[in-house]
Design an enzyme around this catalytic site. Sequence first.
Site, mmCIF file in Angstrom:
data_model
loop_
_atom_site.group_PDB
_atom_site.id
_atom_site.type_symbol
_atom_site.label_atom_id
_atom_site.label_comp_id
_atom_site.label_asym_id
_atom_site.label_seq_id
_atom_site.Cartn_x
_atom_site.Cartn_y
_atom_site.Cartn_z
ATOM 1 N N GLY A 1 -4.035 2.258 -2.577
ATOM 2 C CA GLY A 1 -4.633 1.152 -1.523
ATOM 3 C C GLY A 1 -5.293 0.088 -2.295
ATOM 4 O O GLY A 1 -4.793 -0.781 -2.805
ATOM 5 N N GLU B 1 -6.066 -6.036 4.110
ATOM 6 C CA GLU B 1 -5.977 -7.379 3.129
ATOM 7 C C GLU B 1 -7.154 -7.128 2.111
ATOM 8 O O GLU B 1 -7.585 -8.370 1.743
ATOM 9 C CB GLU B 1 -5.841 -8.374 3.862
ATOM 10 C CG GLU B 1 -4.255 -8.467 4.625
ATOM 11 C CD GLU B 1 -3.820 -9.908 5.056
ATOM 12 O OE1 GLU B 1 -3.984 -10.781 4.473
ATOM 13 O OE2 GLU B 1 -3.054 -9.938 6.016
ATOM 14 N N THR C 1 0.951 -0.978 0.127
ATOM 15 C CA THR C 1 0.063 0.082 0.105
ATOM 16 C C THR C 1 0.774 1.250 -0.014
ATOM 17 O O THR C 1 2.079 1.386 0.572
ATOM 18 C CB THR C 1 -0.966 -0.103 1.259
ATOM 19 O OG1 THR C 1 -1.493 -1.165 1.246
ATOM 20 C CG2 THR C 1 -1.914 1.385 1.299
HETATM 21 C C1 LIG Z 1 -3.881 -1.025 10.694
HETATM 22 C C2 LIG Z 1 -3.548 -1.308 9.220
HETATM 23 C C3 LIG Z 1 -2.436 -2.236 8.736
HETATM 24 C C4 LIG Z 1 -2.325 -2.397 7.329
HETATM 25 N N1 LIG Z 1 -1.099 -3.204 6.874
HETATM 26 C C5 LIG Z 1 -0.604 -3.239 5.647
HETATM 27 C C6 LIG Z 1 0.321 -4.167 5.506
HETATM 28 O O1 LIG Z 1 0.958 -4.433 6.288
HETATM 29 N N2 LIG Z 1 0.824 -4.000 4.209
HETATM 30 C C7 LIG Z 1 0.367 -3.274 3.121
HETATM 31 O O2 LIG Z 1 0.661 -3.121 2.009
HETATM 32 N N3 LIG Z 1 -0.946 -2.470 3.450
HETATM 33 C C8 LIG Z 1 -1.448 -2.482 4.730
HETATM 34 N N4 LIG Z 1 -2.679 -2.082 4.976
HETATM 35 C C9 LIG Z 1 -3.131 -1.113 4.072
HETATM 36 C C10 LIG Z 1 -4.497 -1.530 3.684
HETATM 37 O O3 LIG Z 1 -4.260 -2.714 2.903
HETATM 38 C C11 LIG Z 1 -5.432 -0.637 2.862
HETATM 39 O O4 LIG Z 1 -5.655 0.346 3.873
HETATM 40 C C12 LIG Z 1 -6.526 -1.025 2.299
HETATM 41 O O5 LIG Z 1 -6.422 -2.047 1.123
HETATM 42 C C13 LIG Z 1 -7.582 0.137 1.847
HETATM 43 O O6 LIG Z 1 -6.985 0.864 0.921
HETATM 44 P P1 LIG Z 1 -7.095 2.410 1.453
HETATM 45 O O7 LIG Z 1 -6.827 2.435 2.727
HETATM 46 O O8 LIG Z 1 -6.085 3.192 0.513
HETATM 47 O O9 LIG Z 1 -8.474 2.700 0.778
HETATM 48 P P2 LIG Z 1 -9.029 3.173 -0.185
HETATM 49 O O10 LIG Z 1 -8.819 2.503 -1.188
HETATM 50 O O11 LIG Z 1 -9.113 4.740 -0.472
HETATM 51 O O12 LIG Z 1 -10.694 2.856 -0.197
HETATM 52 C C14 LIG Z 1 -11.562 3.838 0.519
HETATM 53 C C15 LIG Z 1 -13.040 3.319 0.232
HETATM 54 O O13 LIG Z 1 -13.404 3.279 -1.046
HETATM 55 C C16 LIG Z 1 -13.702 1.905 -1.250
HETATM 56 N N5 LIG Z 1 -13.354 1.499 -2.794
HETATM 57 C C17 LIG Z 1 -12.123 1.653 -3.254
HETATM 58 N N6 LIG Z 1 -12.128 1.104 -4.418
HETATM 59 C C18 LIG Z 1 -13.206 0.922 -4.717
HETATM 60 C C19 LIG Z 1 -13.955 0.040 -6.154
HETATM 61 N N7 LIG Z 1 -13.336 -0.228 -7.238
HETATM 62 N N8 LIG Z 1 -15.433 -0.305 -5.838
HETATM 63 C C20 LIG Z 1 -15.932 0.020 -4.568
HETATM 64 N N9 LIG Z 1 -15.375 0.774 -3.811
HETATM 65 C C21 LIG Z 1 -14.271 0.826 -3.785
HETATM 66 C C22 LIG Z 1 -13.121 0.941 -0.222
HETATM 67 O O14 LIG Z 1 -13.603 -0.161 -0.122
HETATM 68 C C23 LIG Z 1 -13.153 1.931 0.867
HETATM 69 O O15 LIG Z 1 -14.438 1.749 1.611
HETATM 70 C C24 LIG Z 1 -2.876 -1.553 6.490
HETATM 71 C C25 LIG Z 1 -4.056 -0.843 6.775
HETATM 72 C C26 LIG Z 1 -3.917 -0.770 8.043
HETATM 73 C C27 LIG Z 1 -5.274 0.286 8.589
#
Ligand SMILES: Cc1cc2nc3c(=O)[nH]c(=O)nc-3n(C[C@H](O)[C@H](O)[C@H](O)COP(=O)(O)OP(=O)(O)OC[C@H]3O[C@@H](n4cnc5c(N)ncnc54)[C@H](O)[C@@H]3O)c2cc1C
Length: 382
Positions: A130, A363, A125
């Site tokens: 994300g 995930e 990420t």
């Molecule tokens: C405590 C914690 C630990 C983590 N650990 C790791 C790690 O070890 N390694 C790593 O790489 N990442 C890690 N992450 C990152 C995590 O995997 C991402 O936060 C997650 O995949 C969501 O991405 P984002 O936060 O950018 O949200 P966004 O992608 O910006 O999403 C925001 C909202 O939009 C929705 N959305 C996005 N795209 C679509 C679509 N096409 N259709 C419908 N809805 C959509 C999402 O479902 C969500 O509701 C961690 C996150 C947290 C909070």
Amino acid sequence: MALDQETLTLLIDAVRRFVTERLVPAEDELANSGAVPEDIVREMRDLGLFGLSISPDYGGLGLTMEEEVRVVFELGQTSPAFRSLAGTNIGIGSQSIVLAGTDAQRAEYLPRLASGELIGSFALTEPDAGSDAMSLRTTAQRDGDDYIINGTKRYITNAPIAGLFSVMARTAPERRADSISCFLVPVGTPGITLGKPDKKMGQAGALTCDVVFDNCRVPASALLGGQEGTGFRTSMRVLDKGRLHIAALCVGIAERLLRDAVRYALERKQFGQPIAEFQLVQAMIADSQAELYAARCMVLDAARLRDRGENTTMQAACCKMYATEMVGRVADRAVQIHGGAGYISEYAVERFYRDVRLFRLFEGTTQIQQLVIAREALKAYA
Ligand SMILES: Cc1cc2nc3c(=O)[nH]c(=O)nc-3n(C[C@H](O)[C@H](O)[C@H](O)COP(=O)(O)OP(=O)(O)OC[C@H]3O[C@@H](n4cnc5c(N)ncnc54)[C@H](O)[C@@H]3O)c2cc1C
């Protein structure tokens, strides 16, 4: 290879005892200090928890997926931050190497990941990538016998204590899976800076932070599997397994929450009788029990399919979506059954309610699981 039944039973009993006798009593200490106590880390290592899914050839326990989820059902009975410490080594921090590493990479890293001497973190990420992981901007540019990595990774679990990062970086500009490669980058490599640990809603003690790569030079031998363009696909396979693991954890946590709620309902009296005797309270208990049973069956079924070598992308996404949403509802009902006490941090349900919120986000969010499930269903039933 599967463990014999007796060894599996002994392992599950040992984990259950460890959780009940050592982890549950340390939950408050973990929540208050934000760190897993050192003696507990040592005991987790001795029990083999860091190497559950790594082959015995490299010092792990080499559990099948079904065996792993059965162990994780037990680990779920306490604060998930304990599991998180070993969680990246069991899953996203080691599995790229298990699945796609060269013999030399496996020999170099897997024994230390299996023992817990080395903590592995998975860095996919980014601030602007994300759910749309394929849009990641971190680059790895070939320079003679080396690659130079530049970019920022966000919310990386265990990064503050990691010894090794599996870093997904772009080796070609096009928006395609084979433009992304995975690099194994030890933490002391010049050019890596860690951000401050993130302040989170829950799971105190499970650490995340930004990881910044600034002209970080790594040898070509750091390229996972020695092949460019395989990192993204490997990550998706790693996440398939991780999703089953997280779903199993949610089943374990739901059991713990239901147990806490039932015990409270039996003790707490209103209108002259235990609240457990009110049918509206019983309805909450029944809904939680039924949903938790359904999730448990799903996870076991998907784990068995995976052990038979079947593709479980759809099943893993179903399990992740259903179990993470299920544990949210179970946690909510547990708070409700506790009444005002459920809002007070003296009771574990208040902490769990916050802790479990994460599972619907990382995930792959629930919406991403829905997209995966729909994609597979559209193919299957067309
Ligand atoms: C405590 C914690 C630990 C983590 N650990 C790791 C790690 O070890 N390694 C790593 O790489 N990442 C890690 N992450 C990152 C995590 O995997 C991402 O936060 C997650 O995949 C969501 O991405 P984002 O936060 O950018 O949200 P966004 O992608 O910006 O999403 C925001 C909202 O939009 C929705 N959305 C996005 N795209 C679509 C679509 N096409 N259709 C419908 N809805 C959509 C999402 O479902 C969500 O509701 C961690 C996150 C947290 C909070």
